[in-house]
Design an enzyme around this catalytic site. Structure first.
Site, mmCIF file in Angstrom:
data_model
loop_
_atom_site.group_PDB
_atom_site.id
_atom_site.type_symbol
_atom_site.label_atom_id
_atom_site.label_comp_id
_atom_site.label_asym_id
_atom_site.label_seq_id
_atom_site.Cartn_x
_atom_site.Cartn_y
_atom_site.Cartn_z
ATOM 1 N N ARG A 105 0.787 -1.231 0.000
ATOM 2 C CA ARG A 105 0.000 0.000 0.000
ATOM 3 C C ARG A 105 0.826 1.292 0.000
ATOM 4 N NH1 ARG A 105 -4.452 -0.746 4.487
ATOM 5 N NH2 ARG A 105 -2.548 -1.483 5.456
ATOM 6 N N LYS A 154 4.945 -18.440 6.762
ATOM 7 C CA LYS A 154 4.332 -18.959 7.975
ATOM 8 C C LYS A 154 3.702 -17.820 8.760
ATOM 9 C CE LYS A 154 6.598 -19.383 11.900
ATOM 10 N NZ LYS A 154 7.252 -18.425 12.776
ATOM 11 N N HIS A 211 11.577 -21.614 6.664
ATOM 12 C CA HIS A 211 12.961 -21.289 6.305
ATOM 13 C C HIS A 211 13.967 -22.297 6.867
ATOM 14 C CE1 HIS A 211 13.064 -19.295 10.262
ATOM 15 N NE2 HIS A 211 14.363 -19.280 10.160
ATOM 16 N N LYS A 217 17.995 -24.260 5.337
ATOM 17 C CA LYS A 217 19.313 -24.220 6.002
ATOM 18 C C LYS A 217 20.162 -25.368 5.475
ATOM 19 C CE LYS A 217 17.502 -22.136 10.261
ATOM 20 N NZ LYS A 217 18.109 -20.827 10.465
ATOM 21 N N GLU A 255 17.032 -20.064 21.794
ATOM 22 C CA GLU A 255 17.366 -18.715 21.331
ATOM 23 C C GLU A 255 17.776 -17.864 22.520
ATOM 24 O OE1 GLU A 255 14.965 -17.169 17.834
ATOM 25 O OE2 GLU A 255 13.498 -18.322 18.963
ATOM 26 N N ASP A 296 4.798 -20.970 17.290
ATOM 27 C CA ASP A 296 5.888 -20.207 16.673
ATOM 28 C C ASP A 296 7.046 -21.101 16.209
ATOM 29 O OD1 ASP A 296 7.028 -17.616 16.006
ATOM 30 O OD2 ASP A 296 8.498 -18.014 17.589
ATOM 31 N N HIS A 348 9.148 -25.388 12.434
ATOM 32 C CA HIS A 348 10.586 -25.687 12.381
ATOM 33 C C HIS A 348 10.969 -26.988 13.098
ATOM 34 C CE1 HIS A 348 10.357 -21.697 10.970
ATOM 35 N NE2 HIS A 348 10.490 -21.071 12.128
ATOM 36 N N LYS A 377 12.795 -19.058 24.236
ATOM 37 C CA LYS A 377 13.422 -17.733 24.078
ATOM 38 C C LYS A 377 14.181 -17.429 25.366
ATOM 39 C CE LYS A 377 11.054 -16.230 20.323
ATOM 40 N NZ LYS A 377 11.713 -16.076 19.041
#
Ligand code: BG6
Length: 482
Positions: free
Chosen positions: A42, A146, A176, A180, A214, A233, A238, A328
């Site tokens: 947009r 995703k 993704h 890898k 992570e 998530d 994954h 996380k």
């Protein structure tokens, strides 16, 4: 010729991943000759304004891999068309624009949906209504980011809508992780070597651990994350992809359907979890401070860390638990798969406290220290029959020149070339949601398992260590050496 059309072109993913990946492909001379990139969103930009903005972001994200000269040639094939995904007339304008750009010639097209997920279905419908899915002038592919759905029902509904316009062979659901290098290498490790496959089963493997840890916390994505949580998530996509590739049987051929046929069988063989099993065999936690992040509901119970024990009911894996874990704000960033082998059947050297015989272990480091270590027992010299665990160590960095490419490079090139092997098929996505839904629903409905908390910068809560110890096992908690 090929045309790569990005919907949601002014978004973060385009700047951070898509354009840098396309640029690297151009720099390496890998893009099909005559490839053009068209942005659609947009925001009002001219072609040049968009190019200038992308130059700055690509410089930033490509670092040393940016060269002004090759950028210039790449930029000359980038175009921008302002448009609204909700407006059919804008798709008609897009159709005319593409027709003119391609000079009416045959050209493969990739429509890349990098928009908010609520636009996936309308975008597919609008593409169809504007005649943009018609393949009389070359293949038409739609790439969908995703999350593909929010649960099994919504994933099925989205599949249905998309299939009204595109055949399944035209639909590329991106994960993704599949792009890898180390994930693809798992197939090579297993199926291009003789020595691993014969021991890759219940006769030799005690258990498998798949960890995606992570160091970062949810940061500025808290608003999105709070409604998603770690299972949606990271697991549904994954981690389950890693599980499938680790556990699958050898495909009959190396092509998209044969590989995906074997992958999906793994998910179909995962034992369904009863509420009792969910209470015992799943684990959830939240890092301290999460509730203070902007966008998080005041009493949110969203898990930022989860672990689960899955059983694959087939001949290869019967009785071998797969421990999956992601979180996380953990100690370090590491994605690794640990194949923990059984102890030798007879402890020949287990005499006295000096001898600590540990079972073999294969540690596959997916990222960031890409490589693999095989742990095995060795006699310590000049110390009687004392044993110590040592390792054979393979590192991508030591072995190969150059940097490992970003996952998106491989995936975007495959989409342009029409190879769907590294994209998720509809049945994989549906089966993955089918496994996640009962867990998410049970977590929302019941107080077991409890939501533990953990201090940032650790391997999750200490209770997760006890949870594993109750099975007589230990997490392999080692940060990769970079
Ligand atoms: C994304 C998740 O899909 O994957 C993020 O939404 C996560 O929350 C990311 O950080 C991890 O990807 P990678 O490649 O850094 O392991």
């Amino acid at each position: 010729m090929a045309t790569f059309i990005i919907f949601g072109a002014s978004g973060d993913l385009t700047r951070r991943k898509l354009i840098p990946a396309l640029y690297q492909l151009h720099r390496k001379g890998r893009l099909p000759v005559g490839t053009r990139v068209v942005g659609f969103s947009r925001t009002q930009f001219s072609h040049d304004e968009w190019r200038t903005q992308l130059e700055a972001s690509t410089r930033e994200f490509a670092g040393e891999r940016f060269e002004a000269e090759s950028w210039e040639t790449f930029a000359s094939s980038i175009y921008y068309l302002p448009g609204d995904i909700g407006k059919q007339e804008d798709f008609v304008t897009l159709a005319d624009f593409l027709e003119e750009l391609e000079g009416g010639e045959e050209s493969r097209r990739v429509y890349y949906l990098s928009t908010a997920p609520r636009f996936y279905a309308p975008a597919a419908e609008m593409l169809g209504a504007a005649g943009l899915a018609d393949e009389s002038k070359g293949a038409r592919t739609i790439v969908i980011e995703k999350p593909f759905g929010n649960d099994e029902a919504s994933a099925r509904a989205l599949n249905e809508t998309v299939h009204r316009v595109f055949d399944e062979r035209q639909v590329y659901r991106i994960d993704h992780y599949l792009g890898k290098e180390t994930v693809q290498n798992l197939l090579v490790l297993r199926f291009a070597n003789t020595i691993f496959e014969p021991i890759w089963n219940r006769n030799y493997v005690d258990h498998v651990q798949i960890t995606a840890a992570e160091e970062v916390d949810v940061g500025s994505r808290a608003g999105y994350y709070d409604s998603a949580g770690v299972v949606r998530d990271m697991f549904q996509n994954h981690i389950f992809q890693l599980l499938m590739i680790t556990a699958m049987e050898v495909p009959v051929r190396y092509d998209a359907d044969a590989v995906r046929d074997e992958k999906v069988k793994v998910l179909q063989a995962v034992r369904a979890m009863t509420p009792e099993a969910i209470a015992k065999e799943t684990f959830r936690a939240q890092y301290e401070g999460y509730l203070q992040a902007e966008g998080v509901a005041p009493e949110s119970e969203t898990a930022t860390f989860a672990a689960m024990k899955l059983w694959i009911d087939n001949g290869r894996w019967q009785g071998v638990p797969f421990y999956l874990r992601s979180g996380k704000a953990m100690s370090c960033r590491t994605t690794q798969i640990v194949i923990q082998f059984r102890e030798p059947p007879h402890r020949l050297f287990a005499d006295g406290p000096q001898s600590t015989c540990e079972a073999n272990r294969l540690v596959i480091q997916m990222q960031p220290a890409e490589g693999m270590q095989l742990h095995f027992e060795t006699k310590v010299p000049d110390a009687g029959m004392k044993l110590r665990q040592t390792e054979l160590d393979f590192s991508y960095q030591r072995e190969f020149q150059g940097t490992i490419p970003e996952a998106y490079e491989r995936l975007l090139l495959d989409a342009l070339e029409g190879d769907a092997s590294l994209f998720a098929r509809e049945d994989e996505v549906v089966a993955a949601w089918g496994l996640c839904d009962p867990i998410i629903q049970a977590w929302e409905a019941q107080s077991v398992p409890p939501v533990y908390t953990y201090e940032k910068g650790l391997w999750g809560p200490t209770e997760a260590i006890d949870w594993m110890a109750a099975d007589g096992r230990q997490w392999f908690d080692t940060c990769p050496v970079l």
